[in-house]
Scaffold this motif. Sequence first.
Motif, PDB file in Angstrom:
ATOM      1  N   LEU A 176      -6.471  -0.111  -2.649  1.00 38.73           N
ATOM      2  CA  LEU A 176      -5.271  -0.444  -1.879  1.00 38.73           C
ATOM      3  C   LEU A 176      -4.344   0.757  -1.688  1.00 38.73           C
ATOM      4  O   LEU A 176      -3.811   0.963  -0.602  1.00 38.73           O
ATOM      5  N   HIS A 177      -4.160   1.560  -2.727  1.00 41.02           N
ATOM      6  CA  HIS A 177      -3.071   2.545  -2.709  1.00 41.02           C
ATOM      7  C   HIS A 177      -3.468   3.982  -2.390  1.00 41.02           C
ATOM      8  O   HIS A 177      -2.606   4.811  -2.122  1.00 41.02           O
ATOM      9  N   SER A 206      -9.361  -1.994  -7.788  1.00 38.56           N
ATOM     10  CA  SER A 206      -8.658  -2.699  -6.706  1.00 38.56           C
ATOM     11  C   SER A 206      -7.330  -2.007  -6.384  1.00 38.56           C
ATOM     12  O   SER A 206      -6.906  -1.964  -5.228  1.00 38.56           O
ATOM     13  N   ALA A 246       0.822  -1.211   0.000  1.00 31.75           N
ATOM     14  CA  ALA A 246       0.000   0.000   0.000  1.00 31.75           C
ATOM     15  C   ALA A 246       0.862   1.270   0.000  1.00 31.75           C
ATOM     16  O   ALA A 246       1.741   1.430   0.843  1.00 31.75           O
TER      17      ALA A 246
END
Length: 197
Positions: A143-144, A139, A120
Amino acid sequence: MIVSRETTERLGIYQSLIKLWNPKINLVAPSTVANIGQRHIEDCLQVARLQGPEQGSWADIGSGGGLPGIVVAIAHAERPISFILVESDQRKAAFLRTVIRETGLNRVKVLNKRIEAVPALNADCISTRALAPLPRLMSYLELHLTASGKAFLMKGRQWTSEVEEARKTWNFDYVAHPSRTEPGAAILEVSGVRHGA
């Protein structure tokens, strides 16, 4: 957004490096090399003109030849924003590092990994151009991006159908900014990404 003399000089260096490296590693389509300024630089400057963070971190995923990551980093070189360019191809990563060195972009780093393998990033902003369909990008964004972060996704003329497809499995907010360089295309400003329709 007013482009300063320093920005213009850096963009000139960047364009020269694309022309120099392109025959070896195909950074942009050969048919567009003669029109890099309008087809690629102006296109990506649209992202820099949108409201990104005044400070913090920016991740450009699937950076390729640095579009839009390098262009945005050059445009915001005077702001305290750190940039991470994620690019899995070693030759393209070497090109990006050369651009960073030649243009003196002190707050830009290259991560030579596949985005699926990157922990991340907690980025305040994410950008991408022609990387993957919107449902797959979601996705990565979940996450990031930080909870309050936003993504600027450069999308072609099929962007509305991509949004409809992504909405089947993802919740998110978005604003579509019409492209000034490609009719029908848009820059999607996406936030609040969470799984589940």
